[in-house]
Design an enzyme around this catalytic site. Structure first.
Site, short mmCIF file in Angstrom:
data_model
loop_
_atom_site.label_atom_id
_atom_site.label_comp_id
_atom_site.label_asym_id
_atom_site.label_seq_id
_atom_site.Cartn_x
_atom_site.Cartn_y
_atom_site.Cartn_z
N THR A 94 0.87 -1.18 0.00
CA THR A 94 0.00 0.00 0.00
C THR A 94 0.90 1.23 0.00
O THR A 94 1.64 1.45 0.98
CB THR A 94 -0.89 0.02 1.25
OG1 THR A 94 -1.63 -1.20 1.31
CG2 THR A 94 -1.86 1.19 1.21
N LYS A 169 -7.87 1.64 -3.11
CA LYS A 169 -7.53 1.25 -1.73
C LYS A 169 -7.67 2.44 -0.77
O LYS A 169 -8.30 2.34 0.29
CB LYS A 169 -6.11 0.69 -1.71
CG LYS A 169 -5.46 0.52 -0.35
CD LYS A 169 -5.72 -0.80 0.26
CE LYS A 169 -5.13 -0.87 1.67
NZ LYS A 169 -5.52 -2.05 2.39
N LYS A 244 -1.71 5.08 8.57
CA LYS A 244 -0.88 5.10 7.35
C LYS A 244 -1.75 5.32 6.11
O LYS A 244 -1.45 6.19 5.28
CB LYS A 244 -0.13 3.76 7.21
CG LYS A 244 0.62 3.66 5.90
CD LYS A 244 1.14 2.28 5.57
CE LYS A 244 1.58 2.25 4.11
NZ LYS A 244 2.12 0.98 3.68
P1 NAD Z 1 5.95 -5.92 7.34
O1 NAD Z 1 6.74 -4.79 7.89
O2 NAD Z 1 5.55 -7.04 8.23
O3 NAD Z 1 6.71 -6.55 6.07
C1 NAD Z 1 7.46 -5.81 5.15
C2 NAD Z 1 8.73 -6.58 4.86
O4 NAD Z 1 9.45 -5.90 3.82
C3 NAD Z 1 9.67 -6.68 6.07
O5 NAD Z 1 9.92 -8.05 6.36
C4 NAD Z 1 10.94 -5.94 5.61
O6 NAD Z 1 12.13 -6.50 6.11
C5 NAD Z 1 10.85 -6.10 4.10
N1 NAD Z 1 11.62 -5.12 3.34
C6 NAD Z 1 11.64 -3.78 3.45
N2 NAD Z 1 12.45 -3.25 2.51
C7 NAD Z 1 12.94 -4.28 1.78
C8 NAD Z 1 13.83 -4.38 0.67
N3 NAD Z 1 14.37 -3.29 0.10
N4 NAD Z 1 14.12 -5.60 0.20
C9 NAD Z 1 13.58 -6.71 0.76
N5 NAD Z 1 12.73 -6.70 1.81
C10 NAD Z 1 12.42 -5.48 2.31
O7 NAD Z 1 4.64 -5.24 6.68
P2 NAD Z 1 3.27 -5.99 6.30
O8 NAD Z 1 2.31 -5.89 7.43
O9 NAD Z 1 3.59 -7.30 5.67
O10 NAD Z 1 2.70 -4.96 5.19
C11 NAD Z 1 3.26 -4.92 3.89
C12 NAD Z 1 2.43 -3.98 3.04
O11 NAD Z 1 1.07 -4.44 3.01
C13 NAD Z 1 2.38 -2.55 3.58
O12 NAD Z 1 2.45 -1.66 2.49
C14 NAD Z 1 1.04 -2.49 4.30
O13 NAD Z 1 0.51 -1.18 4.36
C15 NAD Z 1 0.19 -3.40 3.43
N6 NAD Z 1 -0.94 -4.01 4.12
C16 NAD Z 1 -0.78 -4.57 5.35
C17 NAD Z 1 -1.87 -5.16 6.01
C18 NAD Z 1 -1.71 -5.80 7.36
O14 NAD Z 1 -2.75 -6.14 7.99
N7 NAD Z 1 -0.50 -6.01 7.85
C19 NAD Z 1 -3.13 -5.15 5.38
C20 NAD Z 1 -3.27 -4.59 4.10
C21 NAD Z 1 -2.16 -4.02 3.48
#
Ligand code: NAD
Length: 302
Positions: A94, A169, A244
């Site tokens: 997102t 979204k 966010k």
């Molecule tokens: P998270 O922080 O758990 O996971 C993100 C991962 O990306 C981390 O493990 C981090 O180490 C990795 N990362 C960051 N930069 C990187 C790079 N350059 N190379 C490789 N890995 C890298 O976050 P999440 O909860 O999994 O959310 C991910 C996305 O999904 C976000 O944009 C969030 O807004 C969206 N989202 C999350 C939810 C939720 O309930 N968690 C729901 C809908 C949407």
């Protein structure tokens, strides 16, 4: 058809999404900066690749699930050069609509194809493969990604061109944030007027006040037993994520010169609330902040 997929970003959402691709018979080459995230994905059958560029070079489709636009654009700058010409890049993170459009432009300039495909449904939906995908990009790109989206979710909507998925979204979540504040204010006003939670719920849930924030994620305990209010506001959809998403909506509102006062106000309210509770509380816990700002109620609220 089995595909070779590079999956970058194996966090709360990415790990179970990658696991569902493995379950559907795809070869998944996974990469994350955090070794623990990679370790968890490997247990689900993902093949660990130490460098993102190496995973991308072998893949015919690239999925990213990263925290924010700067991570996606930074990564694209590193990996677009490594991919075979014509590789499809699908970003499920997102991020700002403007960043999503920039990601499309950079992919196209490098001879690749792109789709933005953010999700709703949270970690529970990612685990159960019941996510909803909102996609922006070309018809052909959406059609190519569709079997993978179907392996990770229950619904995928093609919303339009570059950035349209992100736009859908943040507009949806702006409705949700504003409506949760409205429902919470109504319950607090009801308390103040001596009206029970159940009575307000019984009327509003079948009248014109009906909405998801009321009838599914009801911010007070009692009327909807499965709502987070009944488990001390454990998420659910964390306050930090709502803050966010409303911040992204606010960026789009301000960038586009749109008069959306309640969207901007909701972003401000959730930003302050998330600074207090972070990811520990469901976004419906905003009712407690609203309640704390009013005088003692006149009657028994329950
Ligand atoms: P998270 O922080 O758990 O996971 C993100 C991962 O990306 C981390 O493990 C981090 O180490 C990795 N990362 C960051 N930069 C990187 C790079 N350059 N190379 C490789 N890995 C890298 O976050 P999440 O909860 O999994 O959310 C991910 C996305 O999904 C976000 O944009 C969030 O807004 C969206 N989202 C999350 C939810 C939720 O309930 N968690 C729901 C809908 C949407």
């Amino acid at each position: 058809m089995s595909r070779t997929v590079a999956f970058i970003g194996l966090g709360h959402m990415g790990r179970p999404m990658a696991a569902n691709l493995v379950r559907s018979g795809h070869r998944v080459l996974g990469h994350d900066l955090e070794p623990a995230a990679v370790g968890n994905a490997v247990k689900a059958g993902v093949e660990a690749v130490p460098r993102a560029a190496d995973a991308v070079a072998e893949a015919d489709i690239v999925l990213t699930m990263l925290p924010a636009g700067r991570h996606v654009l930074g990564l694209y700058d590193d990996i677009l050069v490594a991919a075979c010409p014509g590789t499809l890049f699908v970003d499920c993170s997102t991020i700002d609509v403007s960043d999503a459009r920039a990601a499309h432009e950079r992919a196209l300039a490098a001879g690749m194809r792109a789709l933005d495909a953010p999700v709703s449904g949270g970690v529970v939906g990612a685990e159960a493969a019941t996510l909803t995908f909102m996609a922006g990009g070309g018809e052909a790109e959406f059609a190519e990604a569709r079997p993978l989206l179907d392996a990770m979710g229950k619904k995928a909507v093609h919303c339009g061109g570059a950035g349209a998925g992100q736009a859908a979204k943040i507009c949806n979540n702006m409705i949700l944030g504003v409506s949760m504040i409205a429902v919470s204010e109504a319950f607090v006003l009801a308390e103040h007027l001596g009206l029970s939670h159940q009575a307000l719920y019984d009327v509003a849930s079948t009248a014109s006040g009906q909405c998801w924030a009321l009838s599914v994620n009801c911010p007070v305990p009692g009327p909807v037993p499965t709502s987070p209010a009944n488990r001390d506001y454990r998420p659910g959809f964390a306050a930090a994520l709502m803050a966010k998403d409303l911040g992204l909506a606010a960026n789009a509102i301000e960038g586009g010169g749109v008069r959306a006062e309640l969207g901007l106000k909701a972003a401000e309210v959730y930003q302050a609330y998330a600074e207090q509770v972070g990811a520990s509380e469901d976004f419906s816990g905003i009712v407690r902040t609203i309640r704390s700002t009013v005088e003692a109620p006149q009657g028994d609220p329950t």
